[in-house]
Design a protein around this motif. Structure first.
Motif, PDB file in Angstrom:
ATOM      1  N   ASP A   9       0.945  -1.212  -0.015  1.00 31.74           N
ATOM      2  CA  ASP A   9       0.126   0.015   0.029  1.00 31.74           C
ATOM      3  C   ASP A   9       0.850   1.131  -0.065  1.00 31.74           C
ATOM      4  O   ASP A   9       1.593   1.398   0.823  1.00 31.74           O
ATOM      5  N   TYR A  11       0.260   4.357   0.368  1.00 34.56           N
ATOM      6  CA  TYR A  11      -0.248   5.153   1.499  1.00 34.56           C
ATOM      7  C   TYR A  11       0.836   5.019   2.691  1.00 34.56           C
ATOM      8  O   TYR A  11       1.346   6.056   3.144  1.00 34.56           O
ATOM      9  N   ASN A  12       1.163   3.975   3.184  1.00 30.43           N
ATOM     10  CA  ASN A  12       2.111   3.762   4.393  1.00 30.43           C
ATOM     11  C   ASN A  12       3.058   2.824   4.208  1.00 30.43           C
ATOM     12  O   ASN A  12       3.544   2.349   5.313  1.00 30.43           O
ATOM     13  N   THR A  40      -8.362  -4.071   0.289  1.00 32.27           N
ATOM     14  CA  THR A  40      -8.560  -2.906  -0.265  1.00 32.27           C
ATOM     15  C   THR A  40     -10.103  -2.651  -0.503  1.00 32.27           C
ATOM     16  O   THR A  40     -10.487  -1.886  -1.243  1.00 32.27           O
ATOM     17  N   CYS A  43     -11.866   0.682   0.208  1.00 34.48           N
ATOM     18  CA  CYS A  43     -11.517   1.864  -0.185  1.00 34.48           C
ATOM     19  C   CYS A  43     -12.477   2.543  -0.921  1.00 34.48           C
ATOM     20  O   CYS A  43     -13.281   2.271  -1.844  1.00 34.48           O
ATOM     21  N   ARG A  47      -9.018   2.625  -7.078  1.00 36.53           N
ATOM     22  CA  ARG A  47      -7.738   1.880  -6.618  1.00 36.53           C
ATOM     23  C   ARG A  47      -6.877   1.370  -7.830  1.00 36.53           C
ATOM     24  O   ARG A  47      -6.957   0.810  -8.868  1.00 36.53           O
ATOM     25  N   ARG A 139      -1.279   3.783   9.598  1.00 36.46           N
ATOM     26  CA  ARG A 139      -2.466   3.334   9.225  1.00 36.46           C
ATOM     27  C   ARG A 139      -3.718   3.554  10.354  1.00 36.46           C
ATOM     28  O   ARG A 139      -4.845   4.176  10.139  1.00 36.46           O
TER      29      ARG A 139
END
Length: 144
Positions: A9, A11-12, A40, A43, A47, A139
């Protein structure tokens, strides 16, 4: 020798799914992809799943699974290693921290070491870009 197929991921930088197999196979990548799709599913946004240009990410079954789940496929440009640099960095760190200079005597011993490292990487390895938190801590810090 083994093959690791991780999904990260962006994001993190958390490894959200992976498969480990004795040889490269479509079953291994589809297994990891299925886990990534499930991880996911909640989400709210589009994606994108990014990959290099490897054969596994060009399979019809892989593309059909992405399309069925409304996932946009992003793929590195030919000959441009920088497009996939985040995953290449993960592989480099993994090899540096738990592989180079260590002799693993069996497939299972290496597999277990990789699984333990991924757990460590996700839950305990802090990153400055994540405000000195691990990927999981980061997260969870935004979960309301």
């Amino acid at each position: 020798k083994l093959y690791l197929d991780p999904f990260m991921d962006m994001y993190n930088s958390e490894i959200i799914s992976y498969s480990i197999s004795r040889k490269p196979s479509s079953q291994a990548i589809v297994s990891a992809l299925t886990q990534a799709i499930e991880a996911t599913n909640d989400c709210k946004y589009r994606r994108p799943f990014h990959s290099d240009r490897g054969w596994a990410y060009q399979m019809k079954v892989y593309n059909k699974m992405l399309t069925k789940n409304k996932i946009f496929q992003s793929m590195s440009r030919k000959g441009n290693c920088y497009d996939n640099s985040v995953m290449e960095n993960f592989f480099g760190v993994l090899k540096h921290k738990m592989y180079y200079g260590v002799v693993y005597y069996s497939y299972d011993e290496l597999k277990n070491a990789i699984e333990k490292y991924i757990t460590y990487y996700n839950q305990y390895r802090i990153k400055s870009k994540l405000n000195w938190m691990s990927p999981v801590e980061y997260r969870l810090s935004f979960v309301a």
